[in-house]
Scaffold this active site. Structure first.
Site, short mmCIF file in Angstrom:
data_model
loop_
_atom_site.label_atom_id
_atom_site.label_comp_id
_atom_site.label_asym_id
_atom_site.label_seq_id
_atom_site.Cartn_x
_atom_site.Cartn_y
_atom_site.Cartn_z
N ARG A 220 -4.43 -0.05 4.54
CA ARG A 220 -3.02 -0.41 4.68
C ARG A 220 -2.15 0.31 3.66
NH1 ARG A 220 -3.59 -5.54 3.94
NH2 ARG A 220 -3.16 -5.48 1.72
N ASN A 221 -2.57 0.34 2.40
CA ASN A 221 -1.72 0.86 1.34
C ASN A 221 -1.88 2.36 1.08
OD1 ASN A 221 -0.39 -1.64 0.41
ND2 ASN A 221 -2.49 -2.25 0.01
#
Length: 177
Positions: A103-104
């Site tokens: 996600r990051n």
């Protein structure tokens, strides 16, 4: 990890080898299940990195992913090993680690299961630290470049970013022509 156990961890001395050994003889369990036999990496260089999701250096995932994208088609492997050895800066749950990284930072390179790299190092990390001109990680995001033959080429501490010219040059030199 208590202060006392942290001090003990740093006091441990790693026995050094006189001659390099083949690091591609290891196998590790992967974060998402299954196993990675490093014998399958033979013939190409691999950058091993001890990682942590809750560390001030965690943004280095971005640089590691960039290296993987830049050099992966030419043969570079990147393998991250999530660890909580330093200030317990890794999530406990494998799914949480994987989701955080994707996600990051868009991580697509393989991550091992959460493992110890210094306090009670796994066989891979024990061998990385024992190689001539090597040592155990002092903190998260230490980088170890292993050549196509399974021998350690170079080691860089946490503060040396993945995009640093010395790492990029070592990778380029290790890639097949």
């Amino acid at each position: 990890m208590s202060v006392l156990s942290t001090v003990r961890m740093y006091m441990q001395r790693t026995a050094k080898l006189d001659q390099p050994t083949d690091l591609y003889t290891h196998r590790v369990k992967l974060l998402e299940g299954g196993e990675l036999d490093f014998e399958t990496l033979r013939g190409r260089p691999t950058l091993f990195v001890n990682t942590a999701s809750k560390c001030g250096y965690t943004p280095q995932y971005e640089g590691l992913q960039a290296l993987y994208q830049r050099f992966g088609d030419r043969g570079l492997h990147v393998v991250g090993s999530p660890s909580a050895d330093f200030a317990d800066q890794e999530f406990d749950d494998a799914e949480e680690i994987g989701a955080f990284c994707k996600r990051n930072y868009g991580v697509t390179f393989p991550l091992t299961e959460r493992t110890s790299v210094r306090a009670d190092p796994s066989p891979l990390w024990r061998d990385l630290a024992r190689q001539p001109k090597s040592g155990p990680p002092a903190w998260n995001f230490a980088k170890y470049l292993v050549g196509a033959d399974g021998r350690l080429i170079g080691r860089w501490p946490t503060k040396v970013t993945p995009e640093d010219p010395q790492i990029v040059e070592a990778i380029e030199a290790a890639l097949p022509a």
